[in-house]
Design an enzyme around this catalytic site. Structure first.
Site: not given
Length: 426
Positions: A250, A252-253, A255, A298-299, A337, A339
């Site tokens: 995975r 994952h960003d 949060c 937050g993106r 977004d 990111r």
């Protein structure tokens, strides 16, 4: 070049210097060249971003990403000596990562230094000669303890084996912390812009923080003041590079609200803990698991913007509905977004990955970036419905309608209008 300071330093100043030394136009004397895609560290050259001997610097910026500002505060406060050099005794990686062919394949890695974990070994000669070379990657061991994993153990979904998971619910992992190291020509190519435009916008949008971006075209490496990333490996790290060994992964960003504090407005923590459970099971099947955790709060818009968006969503006419999910973000931030997953696959190439057998992600942006970088993806694992918090239904339905992977039905326009989150006061 030097400029007289307009004021004398305070009595508590950590340095008696009376001049500010600008490096925006002067080339360093004694700095070592960097040949980014070279096959060996000797040919590539070290990344020297420290400030102890400015003539040796061969990059723009300094080490530690966003924490470089805290280092400056420590120096200003007199808590840290400006000339301090790290003692790297016993800091070597617990596990060997690479080298892999991707490290020198043109364009595969442009946002991190693949040799960053082993500088004390591969640049021992340069260190002995007085160059202050710092690691940008650290690899260690850890026990990861999460209540969701303990719950899965108690309910029988997971089994303790003492190798990957203890009877107390601790997952045994190898983890690596990675600082950003940007090779500007490669970063510009990833984003489809010229290096000149990239340098100028980076300079202008950081308020002119790094003049070398626009005055030192000979410096191609930039250490940006942003957060890095951490990877958690379940199983043998060497197996990540073997396409015959099942890899569950995975990306994952960050949060903070959900990952740390359990906020129910999004699916971040439940998806992360579900992925960890999948990684443990994958390792126990004889495979290997990977969580890549990036600081893109937050993106990549930041928490302040994210919370403003939450308020806008909850207060809008008609309430918080899935059909307006992306529109509210764009109204506040100007973009849905930020990111931009173009740089994300670099860490996967650093680990030697050629194939991900089970990608625990529904994101089309992440999937496209991974496969577009040449990594094969097998099955995709969505978050189970029973793990989606009620208030997060707005987010997940909006994302599925926008192209996120789902094995089920994609919500239609009427369903998106009907999917509603709770109000601010509820």
């Amino acid at each position: 070049m030097s400029v007289d300071s307009t004021t004398s330093p305070p009595a508590t100043s950590p340095s008696p210097r009376q001049h500010i030394r600008l490096t925006s136009h002067a080339g360093g004397l004694g700095s070592l060249p960097i040949h980014w895609d070279a096959a060996t560290p000797a040919e590539r050259g070290p990344v020297v971003g420290t400030t102890t001997r400015r003539a040796h610097r061969n990059v723009i910026g300094t080490h530690s990403g966003s924490y470089s500002v805290y280092r400056a505060l420590a120096v200003a406060a007199g808590a840290l000596k400006r000339e301090h050099r790290a003692d790297l005794t016993n800091t070597s990686p617990t596990d060997v990562i690479g080298p892999y062919p991707q490290w020198s394949e043109p364009g595969k890695i442009v946002s991190m230094d693949p040799w960053g974990a082993v500088v004390s070994d591969v640049f021992a000669q340069e260190l002995a000669a007085g160059y202050d070379i710092r690691p940008t990657i650290a690899v260690t061991k850890a026990h990861v303890i999460l209540p969701e994993v303990i719950d899965a153990l108690q309910k029988g979904r997971l089994k303790a084996d003492g190798k990957f998971l203890t009877a107390g619910g601790a997952a045994l992992v190898t983890k690596a912390a990675i600082e950003p190291v940007w090779w500007l020509p490669g970063v510009a190519k990833r984003f489809g812009c010229s290096e000149t435009d990239l340098r100028r916008v980076l300079f202008e949008e950081t308020g002119g923080m790094y003049p070398e971006l626009v005055t030192r075209s000979d410096l191609e490496v930039f250490l940006p003041p942003i957060g890095g990333q951490t990877v958690y490996i379940f199983g043998n790290p060497r197996d990540l590079a073997n396409p015959e060994v099942e890899l569950t992964a995975r990306v994952h960003d960050e949060c903070n609200g959900s990952d740390v504090f359990g906020s129910d407005i999004c699916t971040c923590r439940p998806y992360l803990t579900h992925a960890i459970e999948e990684c443990i099971q994958g390792a126990q099947r004889g495979g290997v698991g990977l969580i890549s955790y990036a600081r893109k709060e937050g993106r990549a818009l930041g928490e302040v913007t994210k919370f403003l968006v939450y308020n806008a969503r909850k207060r809008q006419l008609g309430g918080d509905t899935a059909d307006q999910y992306f529109a509210r973000t764009e109204c506040v931030a100007g973009v849905q977004d930020m990111r931009f997953q173009e740089l994300m696959p670099d860490v996967l190439h650093w680990l030697g990955i050629r194939k991900i057998h089970r990608l625990v992600s529904m994101s089309n942006m992440k999937y496209d970036a991974i496969t577009g970088s040449g990594i094969e993806v097998g099955d995709r694992v969505n978050i189970p419905d029973d793990l989606i918090p009620a208030d997060a239904r707005v987010e997940i339905d909006a994302k599925m309608a926008a192209g996120y992977f789902t094995p089920g039905k994609v919500p239609g326009a009427d369903e998106l209008k009907a999917t509603r989150g709770r109000g601010l006061g509820e």
